[in-house]
Design an enzyme around this catalytic site. Structure first.
Site, mmCIF file in Angstrom:
data_model
loop_
_atom_site.group_PDB
_atom_site.id
_atom_site.type_symbol
_atom_site.label_atom_id
_atom_site.label_comp_id
_atom_site.label_asym_id
_atom_site.label_seq_id
_atom_site.Cartn_x
_atom_site.Cartn_y
_atom_site.Cartn_z
ATOM 1 N N GLY B 291 0.819 -1.207 0.000
ATOM 2 C CA GLY B 291 0.000 0.000 0.000
ATOM 3 C C GLY B 291 0.853 1.257 0.000
ATOM 4 O O GLY B 291 1.950 1.291 -0.591
ATOM 5 N N SER B 292 0.388 2.266 0.723
ATOM 6 C CA SER B 292 1.031 3.583 0.662
ATOM 7 C C SER B 292 2.456 3.576 1.186
ATOM 8 O O SER B 292 3.216 4.511 0.897
ATOM 9 C CB SER B 292 0.205 4.581 1.467
ATOM 10 O OG SER B 292 -1.104 4.632 0.942
ATOM 11 N N THR B 293 2.831 2.540 1.972
ATOM 12 C CA THR B 293 4.205 2.529 2.475
ATOM 13 C C THR B 293 5.192 2.442 1.330
ATOM 14 O O THR B 293 6.364 2.744 1.492
ATOM 15 C CB THR B 293 4.450 1.335 3.428
ATOM 16 O OG1 THR B 293 4.087 0.133 2.764
ATOM 17 C CG2 THR B 293 3.608 1.479 4.690
ATOM 18 N N LYS B 295 5.030 4.250 -1.352
ATOM 19 C CA LYS B 295 5.170 5.543 -2.029
ATOM 20 C C LYS B 295 6.560 6.131 -1.837
ATOM 21 O O LYS B 295 7.086 6.831 -2.706
ATOM 22 C CB LYS B 295 4.105 6.527 -1.528
ATOM 23 C CG LYS B 295 2.733 6.228 -2.132
ATOM 24 C CD LYS B 295 1.663 7.132 -1.566
ATOM 25 C CE LYS B 295 0.294 6.743 -2.085
ATOM 26 N NZ LYS B 295 -0.783 7.156 -1.172
#
Lengths: 408, 583
Positions: B291-293, B295
């Site tokens: 997920g966003s980790t 980015k």
């Protein structure tokens, strides 16, 4: 003998403890050495078994010492029983022996152990019928040989009559079954007949008949023959039929010249079955080495030799019953010892027979001691002829006609 | 008669004496034969019957943490075995024996009956030495006692997954016990003994080979950190009624794993009636979409390639970005952001746009270099490699979703490992579990400047973005939250999530890197910033103190309030969800 007679006339009755100096010290000595060695080696052989089964490593030692005590007492008593009394009772001994052998076959009186009816249970006492029968038969035959001395030597009937009685006894023993005792007792009696002068051709032909009967018995039951002959090559089946014997042979091999040391044997660690009874000689071989085995063989040979010499001495003194009885005891002890040793070293088929004075077994020990007492009494009587009539003949016996029987 | 009677008798006696003398001589010769000539043959046969070679068990090496605290030690115990045939004879004592062994009489009967006709059956293994002494002293027929080793794990469930366990035969079954079984177990020795016919050793003859004890194994784990991490993770998993959770703490400079914990766990000292599921070291065996980790690495790739700077404006518009038939959505319309803002606000649209400005190979290379899609160097048994699709086959939409951490899968350990590159000024260090003095084999995967810029953005996430619950008083914290939809066989689940947080501390010169994953929280809160970030904060706060790491953010330096209470934060503040782009 004349010297003994002369001494007897001159010397006053000896002090009480000296009364035993005429009992053959060589025989007594050999027996005592064997018994001492036996107690030590039996204990060594049985120590692990006793510890495991009874929680007391000396379980068998205490029982054997008790038996030795009873045996010594009985021997001491036998040393005071005049031979003429035994001679008079010789037929009664036969009946006693037969009675024991019949009683043991009756269920409820006889006790079965390992498939054999060998034990008489009399209250707290366990008697081994074959052990009772052994001295009885010897005394009976000695009496018979005295009563029918001429007939035994010269007539077939005199020879075949005791053989018939013996066959009956042997048959009773085979019914238990106790092949070892039957063989020893039969051979002992044949030996006594031989020593009593049975004619050689008759003896040999009878021997052949007996052998062929045995052979027939074996051939009728091949499995028995196979089991009997397993000793010839135990290594062909070393973990089954040859197991006990190969373990025994290994024990001797381990012993070499001086043995692995007293107590250090391994075969007694449950490898060798019956190690404290039938196979105690193997433990001697392992722990004391060739030195031990040869000592034991020599002691038995010496003991037997001395008792046979005593028989000869008795004959010379005109004491025929003494002579036959001594011969019987010598043969009984010697045969049993050498058959047992032969079994242990693998030259005879494996049969349950104990080594006199050494193997564990109260009955065997007591009876052996009693017979030793008898032998010592014989020595005493013929060497102190106060027990013999002035003519040189025993009071109790129609003597073998030594003087009156000149060579034709 | 041909001879006179006395002569006859004497002759007969002589012949009997001679006969027996001959017998005695023959038997003596036979004895000489046996004892002096055949003795070697006989002794060889004897040796075959009672000489046995028995094994001397080797002591298994101790597993300890980096400070020498034991995590697995072997203690002597006893095993009770029987010869069924012999034991069958002592039926009267079975009740007592069963009581001593703490088993039912029926069980004992079954054991003996099942092995009747054999010579060996274990009645019970790993019996306490004191109890075994009682049994041995009773000397029951056919019952024997042997020495064995029992493995004991002092830290129990806290280190269960990392250390693993051995089976009853002292052989590693899971974890490091399995991975380093060959080193730990050593070589059993052997000795020649004489046994009696009942199988008991009566004499040691000679030692054939000495037992070589196993080597000790020192792990990189710090037991104190492991305890703290375990305690906080367990509390979070219980409080949020989550299905599972993992946390990994790495030394930022060496890549050494300082803590690796999972929920649910188990007690390795008592493993009766446990399912295999509990044995899994989820931190290395279970994969999640990051997920966003992820980015952080999208941005790092773009910064490193020179495509953007932290201040490059990115228009996220109304929070919907159409790529062909697909739509990528943000949780809120963020409008015009800069690159830092994309990270701090966790804009999926922004990240997708940045990713699409990159060559697929450039982006892929960054993700690959930080260790995604390949097993780590720890060699942990059963480790999952995760999945990083090959850029040759990327479609545009795939490249866009990768930007916010969908379409690839990683383990907790891989995630923490990847963050070492950011923490370590661009030098990625492989994670390791065994302390062996080897200097970390670093690999420069981005420039130091890029790493510093990304770190500053991640610091912003914690200071004012979705990661604010990861804050630690006195320290600057950098990190990224993540919340992903769980995947089932049908696809993404609408209302089941995995909450993530990956971060480092102190942000000025990171010493520790950690990743927290909480799987399927069930109490309504599920954002990474809500439930994973606090775990990070709570653990690191104590870890920093324990490791004597000086604060880099003294009170007063920063005008931001140190504490922001959850109650004052509306859940939307933590919303960083991404998802399968809609058609």
């Amino acid at each position: 003998m004349t010297a003994a007679l002369a001494m007897d006339r001159v010397a006053p009755p000896p002090a009480r403890w000296l009364a035993y100096r005429d009992h053959d010290p060589w025989i007594l000595g050999a027996a005592v050495v064997l018994a001492c060695l036996g107690v030590v080696m039996m204990t060594s052989a049985s120590i692990t078994l006793a510890d495991k089964n009874y929680g007391d490593p000396f379980y068998f030692l205490w029982r054997q010492l008790t038996a030795l005590g009873i045996g010594a007492a009985l021997a001491l008593w036998a040393m005071h029983v005049p031979l003429h009394f035994l001679q008079r009772m010789s037929s009664a001994f036969l009946l006693l022996g037969i009675l024991a052998l019949i009683l043991v076959l009756i269920p409820g009186i006889g006790r079965e152990v390992n498939g054999s009816l060998r034990w008489l249970q009399l209250g707290p006492l366990s008697l081994q019928a074959s052990e009772v029968a052994k001295p009885c038969v010897v005394l009976y035959l000695a009496g018979y040989l005295v009563r029918h001395s001429d007939q035994v030597r010269e007539k077939f009937i005199g020879f075949i009559k005791p053989i018939g009685v013996l066959t009956l006894i042997a048959g009773l023993l085979l019914l238990e079954p106790d092949y070892g005792a039957a063989a020893v007792l039969f051979a002992t009696c044949l030996g006594m007949l031989f020593l009593a002068g049975v004619s050689l051709p008759r003896f040999i032909s009878w021997g052949l008949v007996a052998l062929s009967a045995l052979a027939a018995l074996a051939l009728l039951a091949p499995y028995r023959l196979a089991r009997l002959m397993a000793f010839v090559d135990p290594w062909s089946d070393p973990y089954d039929s040859g197991f006990q014997l190969t373990q025994s042979l290994i024990a001797f091999g381990r012993g070499e010249l001086t043995g692995v040391g007293l107590g250090a044997g391994i075969q007694k660690l449950f490898y060798l079955p019956e190690v404290h009874t039938d196979f105690v000689f193997a433990v001697i071989g392992e722990e004391l080495g060739l030195a031990g085995t040869l000592t034991v063989i020599a002691l038995f040979l010496f003991l037997m030799w001395r008792i046979l010499l005593l028989g000869g001495e008795a004959l010379k003194a005109g004491a025929a019953f003494h002579a036959h009885a001594a011969n019987g005891v010598a043969l009984l002890l010697g045969l049993q010892a050498f058959i047992n040793i032969g079994v242990n070293i693998g030259v005879l088929p494996t049969k349950g027979l104990t080594l006199p004075f050494i193997s564990y077994g109260a009955n065997s020990m007591v009876i052996t001691c009693a017979m030793l007492g008898l032998v010592l009494r014989i020595a005493h009587e013929i060497r102190r002829p106060v027990h013999l009539p002035a003519t040189g003949r025993p009071v109790s016996a129609p003597a073998i006609k030594i003087a009156e029987d000149p060579t034709p | 008669m041909a001879v006179a009677l006395p002569a006859l008798y004497r002759g007969r006696r002589y012949s009997v004496q001679l006969l027996f003398t001959a017998i005695a001589v023959l038997m003596s010769l036979r004895a000489v034969d046996l004892q002096l000539r055949d003795h070697e043959f006989l002794q060889n046969h004897g040796d075959a019957r009672y000489l046995r070679v028995v094994e001397i068990p080797a002591h298994r090496g101790v597993i300890s943490d980096r400070n020498g605290e034991p995590l697995a030690i072997s203690t002597p115990v006893s095993s009770v075995w029987a010869n069924p045939r012999r034991l069958a004879l002592a039926e009267g004592q079975w009740r007592q024996l069963a009581q001593w062994l703490s088993i039912g009489v029926d069980n004992l009967k079954e054991l003996v009956a099942a092995r009747q006709g054999r010579d060996f059956v274990y009645l019970r293994r790993q019996v306490e030495p004191a109890q075994a002494a009682i049994i041995a002293a009773a000397r029951l027929p056919g019952v024997y006692v042997d020495r064995e080793y029992h493995r004991y794990y002092p830290a129990g469930e806290v280190t269960a997954h990392v250390v693993g366990f051995t089976n009853v035969d002292d052989s590693g079954q899971e974890g490091m016990e399995l991975a380093y079984n060959g080193v730990l177990q050593g070589t059993p020795g052997s000795k020649q003994v004489i046994k009696d016919r009942l199988g008991r050793v009566v004499e040691n003859v000679e030692s054939l080979r000495a037992a070589v004890p196993g080597e000790d194994l020192t792990l990189t784990i710090d037991k104190r950190l492991q305890y703290i991490a375990y305690r906080e993770l367990k509390a979070a998993v219980i409080n949020h009624r989550a299905q599972a959770g993992s946390m990994v703490i790495l030394d930022a400079r060496s890549g050494e794993v300082l803590a690796m914990v999972n929920q649910p766990s188990y007690n390795p000292n008592n493993r009766t009636s446990l399912q295999g599921e509990l044995y899994r070291n989820r931190a290395v065996t279970d994969v999640y979409e990051p997920g966003s980790t992820l980015k952080a690495f999208t941005i790092a790739a773009a910064l490193d390639a020179g495509e953007v700077t932290p201040t490059t404006p990115i228009d996220t518009g109304n929070g919907v970005f159409e790529i062909g038939p697909y739509k990528v959505r943000d949780t809120h319309p963020f409008g015009r952001l800069d690159v830092t803002g994309v990270v701090v606000k966790s804009s999926n649209v922004g990240a997708a746009k940045i990713a699409l400005s990159l060559e697929p190979e450039t982006f892929w290379r960054m993700l690959s270099k930080v260790g995604f899609g390949a097993p780590t160097a720890t060699g942990f048994p059963g480790e999952a490699a995760g999945r990083l699709p090959d850029y040759h086959h990327w479609r545009e939409i795939e490249q866009a979703t990768l930007a916010f951490g969908y379409g690839l899968s990683v383990t907790t350990l891989q995630l923490a490992q990847a963050y070492t590159a950011v923490a370590n000024d661009g030098v990625w260090v492989p994670a390791s579990l065994v302390r062996n003095g080897r200097p970390p084999d670093g690999d420069t995967v981005m420039s130091a400047a890029t790493a510093e810029q990304v770190r500053a953005m991640l610091e912003g996430v914690v200071r004012s973005g979705t990661g604010r619950l990861a804050r630690i008083p006195g320290y600057r914290v950098a990190g990224k939250t993540g919340t992903v939809h769980k995947v089932n066989t049908q696809g993404y689940e609408e209302d089941r999530y995995v909450a993530l947080f990956a971060g480092m501390v102190p942000a000025s010169r990171p010493r520790l890197v950690a990743a927290v994953i909480i799987d399927d929280p069930g109490d309504g809160e599920y954002f990474g910033g809500q439930i994973a970030a606090p775990v990070f904060s709570n653990v690191m706060r104590e870890a920093l103190r324990l490791l004597n790491i000086p604060p880099d953010d003294p009170p007063g330096r920063n005008e931001q309030p140190l504490y922001t209470y959850i109650s004052t934060n509306s859940p939307e503040m933590f919303d960083d969800r991404g998802g399968q782009p809609e058609r």
